[in-house]
Design an enzyme around this catalytic site. Structure first.
Site, short mmCIF file in Angstrom:
data_model
loop_
_atom_site.label_atom_id
_atom_site.label_comp_id
_atom_site.label_asym_id
_atom_site.label_seq_id
_atom_site.Cartn_x
_atom_site.Cartn_y
_atom_site.Cartn_z
N ARG A 63 0.83 -1.20 0.00
CA ARG A 63 0.00 0.00 0.00
C ARG A 63 0.87 1.26 0.00
O ARG A 63 0.58 2.24 -0.69
CB ARG A 63 -0.91 -0.01 1.23
CG ARG A 63 -1.85 1.19 1.29
CD ARG A 63 -2.74 1.10 2.52
NE ARG A 63 -3.61 2.27 2.59
CZ ARG A 63 -3.84 2.94 3.71
NH1 ARG A 63 -3.29 2.58 4.83
NH2 ARG A 63 -4.64 3.99 3.69
N HIS A 67 0.68 4.26 -2.79
CA HIS A 67 0.39 5.64 -2.39
C HIS A 67 1.54 6.58 -2.71
O HIS A 67 1.32 7.75 -2.99
CB HIS A 67 0.06 5.68 -0.89
CG HIS A 67 -1.32 5.22 -0.58
ND1 HIS A 67 -2.08 5.77 0.43
CD2 HIS A 67 -2.10 4.27 -1.15
CE1 HIS A 67 -3.27 5.17 0.46
NE2 HIS A 67 -3.29 4.25 -0.48
N ASN A 95 -3.33 8.67 4.42
CA ASN A 95 -2.09 7.99 4.77
C ASN A 95 -1.85 7.86 6.27
O ASN A 95 -0.84 7.29 6.68
CB ASN A 95 -0.88 8.71 4.15
CG ASN A 95 -0.77 8.47 2.66
OD1 ASN A 95 -1.27 7.47 2.15
ND2 ASN A 95 -0.13 9.40 1.95
N HIS A 192 -5.57 -5.69 -3.44
CA HIS A 192 -6.49 -5.78 -2.31
C HIS A 192 -6.71 -7.21 -1.85
O HIS A 192 -7.53 -7.46 -0.98
CB HIS A 192 -7.83 -5.13 -2.67
CG HIS A 192 -7.81 -3.64 -2.60
ND1 HIS A 192 -8.84 -2.86 -3.01
CD2 HIS A 192 -6.85 -2.79 -2.15
CE1 HIS A 192 -8.53 -1.58 -2.84
NE2 HIS A 192 -7.33 -1.52 -2.32
#
Length: 322
Positions: A63, A67, A95, A192
């Site tokens: 992740r 990001h 975040n 995911h």
């Protein structure tokens, strides 16, 4: 797609697009062969040892990479700490729950001893993201290297991260701004398959969804009722939530199988089934895990090229600019 979960706080609903140039610098798989030949061994050992101590590390590192690349490109700007005069990306609302920065810090400290002033934090993160996928049962690919670390990190930019509430049109636009196509969107959403989400990212789907439906009708009813038990109203448990698929510590194609059953946790994920441009890809990956793995590796290579520039530096400490 809500970019990658480990534990997810509410993403802003406001959506603005941030244009990021696709790679301007040439990356090379052999960039460190002479300068730091032990690079990949050091990073993989660090990732493995930290994952052994904390099983949440793989989802969090993956992740973190997503990001980072979606804001200003893959330049490790997500690793910079806030200062008295600037709130950095890692402290932006989407975040706040990104964790395990210590894993990158640990790898960087070891690399500074082995080959000082050589390996960028951005390359460490890209390699670590590959390693957490592979060690979780997913594909392995050769990471291209030579990224530089950015000097700018602003919390306000995180409003441009794709939220778990977006529809397919918005997701396609967001990915296109980064030089990524529809297939990349569906493929990278498969990340995911790892991780956990807090109730705040999906509770709007299971309580008072609309004037006509209390529960989002695209959700499997039994699945939705289970979520309501885990995320009641009111909810006093800030740690409550659910895993993103039924094998959340294993990188596999279960995520796509569950989407076809109406068991996508985020509306952004479930929307991939309801659009003709994306559904066929979901169906293909649900049927063929090896195909998903092949495409995921290819899309991760494309993602790793987003916004790469010759400008920047090699930070001595991933948390602060030189």
């Amino acid at each position: 797609m809500a970019l990658l979960p480990s534990s997810i706080s509410i993403f802003p609903i406001v959506f603005l697009l941030l244009t990021i140039s696709v790679s301007k610098a040439e990356l090379d798989a052999h960039y460190y062969d002479n300068k730091c030949p032990q690079l990949e061994k050091i990073i993989s050992e660090t990732v493995l040892s930290t994952t052994f101590q904390d099983p949440k590390v793989p989802a969090r590192i993956l992740r973190m990479f997503f990001h980072d690349c979606f804001i200003r490109g893959c330049d490790a700007s997500i690793l910079l700490d806030s200062t008295p005069t600037n709130q950095a990306e890692k402290d932006g609302p989407p975040n706040v729950s990104v964790q395990s920065f210590y894993v990158i810090d640990e790898a960087k400290a070891k690399l500074e001893k082995a080959c000082p002033h050589t390996v960028s934090c951005a390359d460490i993160l890209a390699i670590a993201a590959r390693d957490v996928v592979a060690m979780s049962g997913g594909p392995y690919w050769t990471v291209l290297k030579g990224r530089k670390d950015g000097r700018v990190s602003k919390a306000s930019d995180t409003i441009n991260l794709p939220a778990p509430t977006l529809n397919v049109n918005q997701l396609i636009q967001s990915f296109a701004k980064r030089g990524l196509g529809v297939k990349d969107l569906v493929t990278l959403s498969g990340g995911h398959t790892l991780g956990f989400s807090h109730c705040t990212s999906f509770e709007a789907r299971i309580h008072n969804f609309s004037s006509l439906h209390d529960i989002d009708p695209s959700l499997n009813t039994e699945f939705a009722l289970g979520l309501r038990k885990k995320c009641p109203k009111p909810n006093t448990n800030r740690n409550a939530g659910d895993f993103l698929d039924s094998t959340a510590s294993v990188f596999d194609n279960e995520y796509y199988r569950q989407l076809l059953e109406g068991k996508g946790l985020f509306s952004s994920d479930q929307s991939l089934v309801g659009d003709y441009r994306t559904r066929w890809i979901v169906e293909a990956f649900a049927k063929d895990q090896s195909l998903f793995f092949k495409e995921f590796a290819a899309s991760m290579l494309k993602l790793g090229n987003v916004g790469v520039s010759e400008n920047g530096e090699v930070r001595l400490n991933c948390r602060i600019v030189n």
